[in-house]
Scaffold this motif. Structure first.
Motif, mmCIF file in Angstrom:
data_model
loop_
_atom_site.group_PDB
_atom_site.id
_atom_site.type_symbol
_atom_site.label_atom_id
_atom_site.label_comp_id
_atom_site.label_asym_id
_atom_site.label_seq_id
_atom_site.Cartn_x
_atom_site.Cartn_y
_atom_site.Cartn_z
ATOM 1 N N GLY A 37 -13.354 15.833 -10.006
ATOM 2 C CA GLY A 37 -14.187 16.831 -10.304
ATOM 3 C C GLY A 37 -14.199 17.243 -12.028
ATOM 4 N N GLY A 38 -15.239 17.616 -12.317
ATOM 5 C CA GLY A 38 -15.324 17.890 -13.832
ATOM 6 C C GLY A 38 -14.203 18.873 -14.454
ATOM 7 N N LEU A 39 -14.279 20.003 -13.941
ATOM 8 C CA LEU A 39 -13.477 21.033 -14.127
ATOM 9 C C LEU A 39 -12.025 20.844 -13.995
ATOM 10 N N PRO A 240 -20.589 22.474 -24.920
ATOM 11 C CA PRO A 240 -20.558 21.467 -24.112
ATOM 12 C C PRO A 240 -19.272 20.844 -23.805
ATOM 13 N N ILE A 241 -19.068 20.764 -22.506
ATOM 14 C CA ILE A 241 -17.623 20.345 -22.100
ATOM 15 C C ILE A 241 -17.505 19.041 -22.434
ATOM 16 N N GLY A 242 -16.167 18.873 -22.989
ATOM 17 C CA GLY A 242 -15.610 17.522 -23.416
ATOM 18 C C GLY A 242 -14.703 16.707 -22.444
ATOM 19 N N ASP A 278 -21.775 8.637 -8.950
ATOM 20 C CA ASP A 278 -22.022 10.223 -9.082
ATOM 21 C C ASP A 278 -21.738 10.621 -7.422
ATOM 22 N N ARG A 279 -21.314 11.695 -7.495
ATOM 23 C CA ARG A 279 -21.172 12.432 -5.929
ATOM 24 C C ARG A 279 -22.587 12.520 -5.215
ATOM 25 N N LEU A 280 -22.540 12.444 -3.937
ATOM 26 C CA LEU A 280 -23.748 12.404 -3.160
ATOM 27 C C LEU A 280 -24.296 13.746 -3.364
ATOM 28 N N LYS A 354 -17.165 5.752 -1.507
ATOM 29 C CA LYS A 354 -15.988 6.375 -1.398
ATOM 30 C C LYS A 354 -15.439 6.548 -2.927
ATOM 31 N N SER A 355 -14.114 7.334 -2.891
ATOM 32 C CA SER A 355 -13.664 7.641 -4.101
ATOM 33 C C SER A 355 -12.942 6.458 -4.568
ATOM 34 N N ILE A 356 -12.594 6.533 -5.748
ATOM 35 C CA ILE A 356 -11.860 5.186 -6.260
ATOM 36 C C ILE A 356 -10.692 5.850 -7.234
ATOM 37 N N PRO A 357 -9.713 4.839 -7.464
ATOM 38 C CA PRO A 357 -8.521 5.338 -8.008
ATOM 39 C C PRO A 357 -8.947 5.425 -9.723
ATOM 40 N N PHE A 358 -8.183 6.078 -10.403
ATOM 41 C CA PHE A 358 -8.218 6.165 -11.794
ATOM 42 C C PHE A 358 -8.712 4.799 -12.638
ATOM 43 N N ASN A 359 -7.783 4.344 -12.395
ATOM 44 C CA ASN A 359 -7.539 2.840 -13.220
ATOM 45 C C ASN A 359 -8.707 1.930 -12.832
ATOM 46 N N ILE A 364 -14.068 -0.394 -14.348
ATOM 47 C CA ILE A 364 -15.380 -0.414 -14.178
ATOM 48 C C ILE A 364 -16.236 0.072 -15.556
ATOM 49 N N TYR A 365 -15.705 1.379 -15.836
ATOM 50 C CA TYR A 365 -16.352 1.751 -17.187
ATOM 51 C C TYR A 365 -16.240 0.629 -18.468
ATOM 52 N N ASN A 366 -15.076 0.070 -18.392
ATOM 53 C CA ASN A 366 -14.558 -0.789 -19.661
ATOM 54 C C ASN A 366 -15.523 -2.155 -19.763
ATOM 55 N N ARG A 377 -31.345 16.201 -12.559
ATOM 56 C CA ARG A 377 -30.845 17.500 -13.212
ATOM 57 C C ARG A 377 -29.411 17.357 -13.156
ATOM 58 N N ASP A 378 -28.732 17.714 -14.210
ATOM 59 C CA ASP A 378 -27.235 17.621 -14.132
ATOM 60 C C ASP A 378 -26.751 18.597 -15.348
ATOM 61 N N GLY A 379 -25.859 19.619 -14.961
ATOM 62 C CA GLY A 379 -25.400 20.606 -15.930
ATOM 63 C C GLY A 379 -24.812 19.747 -17.291
ATOM 64 N N MET A 380 -24.052 18.670 -17.019
ATOM 65 C CA MET A 380 -23.578 17.952 -18.237
ATOM 66 C C MET A 380 -23.556 16.532 -17.804
ATOM 67 N N ASN A 381 -22.537 16.042 -17.026
ATOM 68 C CA ASN A 381 -22.313 14.830 -16.487
ATOM 69 C C ASN A 381 -21.163 13.942 -17.485
ATOM 70 N N LEU A 382 -19.829 14.453 -17.016
ATOM 71 C CA LEU A 382 -18.809 13.830 -17.573
ATOM 72 C C LEU A 382 -18.668 12.198 -17.735
ATOM 73 N N LYS A 385 -19.937 10.538 -20.692
ATOM 74 C CA LYS A 385 -19.079 10.600 -21.727
ATOM 75 C C LYS A 385 -17.808 9.796 -21.603
ATOM 76 N N GLU A 386 -17.341 9.767 -20.382
ATOM 77 C CA GLU A 386 -16.157 8.891 -20.030
ATOM 78 C C GLU A 386 -16.550 7.318 -20.102
ATOM 79 N N TYR A 387 -17.596 7.038 -19.678
ATOM 80 C CA TYR A 387 -18.232 5.627 -20.101
ATOM 81 C C TYR A 387 -18.094 4.945 -21.560
HETATM 82 C C1 GDG Z 1 -20.061 19.938 -12.464
HETATM 83 C C2 GDG Z 1 -21.650 19.695 -12.913
HETATM 84 C C3 GDG Z 1 -20.663 18.911 -15.183
HETATM 85 C C4 GDG Z 1 -15.736 11.277 -10.028
HETATM 86 N N1 GDG Z 1 -15.524 10.311 -8.989
HETATM 87 C C5 GDG Z 1 -14.291 9.823 -9.006
HETATM 88 C C6 GDG Z 1 -13.630 10.462 -9.965
HETATM 89 N N2 GDG Z 1 -14.813 11.461 -10.800
HETATM 90 C C7 GDG Z 1 -14.489 12.309 -11.927
HETATM 91 C C8 GDG Z 1 -15.212 11.698 -12.938
HETATM 92 C C9 GDG Z 1 -15.740 12.907 -13.841
HETATM 93 C C10 GDG Z 1 -15.844 14.006 -12.688
HETATM 94 O O1 GDG Z 1 -15.109 13.363 -11.457
HETATM 95 C C11 GDG Z 1 -17.053 14.109 -12.292
HETATM 96 O O2 GDG Z 1 -17.761 14.748 -13.298
HETATM 97 P P1 GDG Z 1 -19.524 15.164 -13.227
HETATM 98 O O3 GDG Z 1 -19.658 15.998 -14.698
HETATM 99 O O4 GDG Z 1 -20.170 13.859 -13.007
HETATM 100 O O5 GDG Z 1 -19.807 16.108 -12.269
HETATM 101 P P2 GDG Z 1 -19.102 17.398 -11.164
HETATM 102 O O6 GDG Z 1 -17.737 17.333 -10.995
HETATM 103 O O7 GDG Z 1 -19.992 17.184 -10.124
HETATM 104 O O8 GDG Z 1 -19.303 18.629 -11.990
HETATM 105 C C12 GDG Z 1 -21.647 18.446 -13.882
HETATM 106 C C13 GDG Z 1 -19.255 19.189 -14.796
HETATM 107 O O9 GDG Z 1 -19.445 20.250 -13.579
HETATM 108 C C14 GDG Z 1 -18.349 19.670 -15.705
HETATM 109 O O10 GDG Z 1 -18.605 20.718 -16.247
HETATM 110 O O11 GDG Z 1 -20.546 17.728 -15.917
HETATM 111 O O12 GDG Z 1 -22.774 18.707 -14.379
HETATM 112 O O13 GDG Z 1 -22.524 19.438 -11.805
HETATM 113 O O14 GDG Z 1 -14.596 13.367 -14.633
HETATM 114 O O15 GDG Z 1 -14.433 10.847 -13.632
HETATM 115 N N3 GDG Z 1 -12.634 10.069 -10.602
HETATM 116 C C15 GDG Z 1 -11.775 9.035 -10.025
HETATM 117 N N4 GDG Z 1 -12.261 8.600 -8.886
HETATM 118 C C16 GDG Z 1 -13.528 8.858 -8.417
HETATM 119 O O16 GDG Z 1 -14.158 8.286 -7.457
HETATM 120 N N5 GDG Z 1 -10.830 8.928 -10.302
#
Ligand code: GDG
Length: 733
Positions: A37-39, A240-242, A278-280, A354-359, A364-366, A377-382, A385-387
């Protein structure tokens, strides 16, 4: 902008719905595993930073065992327990079925159930009860997200001087959406949030939506994002969260990631890779995305056998029927598209739930040629940025929805409308065929920005702002005129002989009225002024932006010096009006037609044509329309003003005025001061234009700002009604 490295907080107490870990049973006992999760990513990065200066305490729901001291070396964790009877209606109900859909612009999915709000209140109280035993002086309490809207006010009531921040991770919707909530809920949510000193949002739009809701619902005054609550200030602002840029960028070349990349390459062969993760959730636009990919395959058959779309969906809330339904629809659509196109040598979509490990994530990003991030709609979408952070050597391209908060920062990406299948299909083709150099230039621009304003800068920016707001509050607190200051003022006045007393008109001698003609002088103020003027030791000046005819009418029979049009005209008692400067006014005929256009565009607004200036009053126009248009007007004006010598745009309370820089309230006050010798000088005003007046006064001058607003004046009074008390100090009985 430079951010101070000193947080100066003894402890940072994070309060969020969930603790950042969950307990997992292992052979050796329980182990704490980090939640995604983002936070969590943001704060964990902060805690892992070597040079951290403050202790981090985290309060949130989670297993009681997480409270054991040795769970995590960088945190003190305090689990909050919410009985499931409350939690179902609080988290499952009000958070996920009311706030989440409404704030993501899905009113038809929003449930308005009174028992949900009651549970929301109860759960926020449970958080508060935990917190009240934890809070220590010097703590900075940082409350996060929509599950805890009511908490800042609860803390404020019990700990009036606590330093509290609130950050909203999801969008704050426009007032038209927000007002769908019953009035009582709306009021409680907003007064709950404004219990904080600093309230943060991801984008300027969300900040402005919030401010408008506060003004319309609670009736508070707002100036430069400062919200005036009785005698307290709080500030709404954009942060804007980094991301932890280096962590992602550097992880691309670690051994673990390279292993993952090799595996991935052996699966996809020479195909180009498009990914989404993305999360479901219905806000992520899965079905539109899949249909757009299908459109791409129809429209660009040359990409068959050459591209794979890897769609990863992170399990979430799938105990809720609506979420299970989306999952089924996604799976059916993936199945249908694959069924239509695949054969033994090519599968166009690979789908993982399913969730996947960090590496693996970094791999995948790389490796992906395209990131297809298309939430509705999405507050930010991290993830977006990570991609970008993970592009190295071989560059990919990001296709990003305009509905994600991240779109305002990642403008070099291909920005699309998430429901437009054709636009997305064309963008996929464009991204896949974009020349390497073009991608490199675009990605590097975004990388520069993301590495500069990263998650650490974000937190520092927030902390700095909290301290800045605190300073404003403290200086305001010590500047309020109390009984002691008032009696000192009276003493000073009595001891001196030559008094110059200058008063602004609107908002100072009279309350602000809906239309300019309605702001007339009350009998009480008129009497007091009359008495003051009758003392020959007093020189009274009314110094206003109004035209001379209006001032003549209001001050008829009073022997005050009148200054009209911010200092362009002056009239001494029993004399005629005179101009104070000689200026060319031919610019007015160029500017007036342009401003007239804006009167047509913003109904309710009017132009006041004065002799030497043009003022656009928009108090009675819709806030939303004004915020849309006012920047355009400023821009169009500034290009005209560039060609004119010494013209300026001056902004006051709901008014934008064009005038010459050669005079202002300050220049005329300085002239008056030069021409007389005074040993007691006072100026009172409420508006930004009065700051010029305050600056012109000598150091020992008494400057009074009307209203709880940041100012250069020495003193503030809370309310315009207190001006009568100030005038009475100078009435000899
Ligand atoms: C809320 C707002 C806002 C996700 N799946 C896996 C994984 N992640 C990590 C990603 C990223 C984070 O979780 C997801 O961040 P998002 O920004 O997409 O969304 P939410 O957590 O739903 O957050 C959103 C955010 O708060 C921040 O303020 O951007 O708009 O809805 O960091 O990398 N990491 C790993 N495996 C996964 O399967 N390791």
């Amino acid at each position: 902008m430079k951010y101070s490295d000193e947080t100066k907080f003894k402890r940072i107490v994070i309060v969020a719905y969930r603790l950042p870990f969950k307990l997992v049973k292992k052979k050796s006992g329980f182990q704490a595993i980090q939640n995604s999760g983002g936070l969590v990513s943001a704060i964990l990065s902060l805690a892992e930073k070597k040079d951290k200066t403050s202790k981090i305490v985290w309060v949130g729901t989670g297993e009681e065992e997480l409270g054991n001291k040795d769970t995590h070396p960088d945190f003190d964790l305090y689990p909050v327990t919410i009985p499931s009877a409350i939690n179902d209606k609080y988290y499952g109900g009000f958070c996920n079925e009311t706030i989440w859909p409404l704030f993501h612009y899905f009113p038809s999915r929003t449930v308005f159930e009174p028992s949900y709000f009651e549970a929301y209140n109860n759960a926020n109280t449970l958080f508060f009860q935990k917190l009240k035993d934890i809070i220590e002086p010097g703590d900075f309490i940082w409350v996060h997200d929509y599950q805890l809207f009511l908490l800042p006010e609860m803390i404020r009531k019990a700990f009036p001087s606590a330093q509290i921040g609130f950050f909203l991770h999801i969008p704050f919707p426009s007032f038209e959406l927000f007002r769908l909530l019953p009035t009582k809920w709306r009021e409680q949510i907003l007064s709950g949030m404004t219990g904080a000193d600093t309230i943060g949002f991801h984008t300027n739009d969300y900040t402005q939506h919030f401010i408008k809701s506060v003004k319309r619902t609670l009736g508070y005054k707002v100036e430069r994002n400062y919200i005036m609550i009785d005698d307290r200030l709080c500030k709404a602002d954009t942060f804007p969260i980094g991301i932890d840029y280096d962590k992602f960028h550097n992880a691309c070349v670690t051994k673990k990631t390279i292993n993952c990349k090799n595996k991935l390459r052996s699966h996809i062969g020479n195909n180009k890779l498009v990914f989404s993760i993305d999360r479901l959730d219905y806000s992520k636009g899965f079905l539109y995305r899949l249909k757009a990919y299908e459109r791409f395959l129809e429209k660009y058959p040359e990409w068959h056998y050459k591209v794979i779309f890897n769609m990863i969906v992170i399990p979430s809330r799938d105990n809720i029927y609506g979420y299970r339904k989306i999952k089924k629809e996604i799976e059916a659509t993936v199945g249908r598209i694959n069924g239509r196109y695949n054969n033994l040598s090519w599968i166009p979509i690979t789908y993982q739930y399913k969730s996947i490990p960090f590496n693996e994530l970094v791999a995948i990003y790389n490796m992906s040629d395209v990131g297809l991030i298309t939430p509705v709609r999405d507050g930010m979408n991290l993830v977006a940025k990570e991609y970008i952070a993970c592009q190295k050597e071989h560059y990919g391209m990001l296709i990003l929805s305009e509905m994600a908060g991240a779109a305002s920062e990642l403008s070099e990406a291909i920005i699309i409308s998430p429901t437009d299948a054709d636009e997305i299909a064309d963008s996929l083709n464009r991204a896949l065929t974009m020349p390497e150099e073009e991608k490199e230039i675009k990605v590097q621009k975004m990388q520069n920005r993301l590495s500069r304003y990263n998650v650490f800068t974000w937190t520092k920016d927030f902390f700095n702002q909290v301290q800045e707001v605190k300073r404003e509050q403290d200086s305001l607190q010590s500047k309020y005129m109390d009984a002691t200051i008032m009696s000192q003022l009276k003493e000073e006045y009595k001891k001196t002989d030559r008094h110059l007393l200058m008063f602004d008109y609107d908002g100072t001698l009279t309350p602000i009225a809906n239309t300019p003609e309605m702001a007339v002088l009350s009998e009480t103020i008129r009497d007091a002024l009359k008495k003051i003027i009758s003392d020959k030791n007093n020189v009274v000046v009314i110094i206003s932006g109004r035209n001379k005819e209006f001032l003549d009418k209001q001050f008829n029979g009073l022997n005050a010096i009148l200054v009209a049009e911010h200092g362009y005209y002056i009239k001494y008692p029993d004399r005629e009006w005179n101009t104070t400067v000689s200026i060319d006014l031919s610019w007015k005929s160029k500017v007036l037609p342009l401003m007239d256009d804006y009167v047509d565009k913003c109904s309710g607004s009017v132009i006041e044509e004065k002799q030497a200036s043009l003022a656009w009053h928009y108090r009675n126009a819709e806030d939303e329309i004004i915020s849309l248009r006012i920047n355009d007007l400023r821009n169009s004006l500034s290009s005209i003003l560039k060609s004119e010598d010494k013209l300026q745009i001056m902004e006051g309370d709901k008014v934008l005025e064009i005038k010459s820089m050669l005079y202002d309230k300050g220049t005329i006050a300085a002239t008056l001061l030069r021409n007389g010798s005074y040993d007691f000088v006072l100026a009172a005003g409420d508006d930004r234009t009065d700051e010029d007046l305050f600056r012109a006064l000598p150091e020992n001058g008494i400057t009074i700002k009307v209203g709880a607003k940041p100012t250069n004046a020495r003193f503030n009074i809370r309310d315009q009604r207190q001006i009568a008390g100030i005038l009475n100090l100078f009435v000899n009985e």
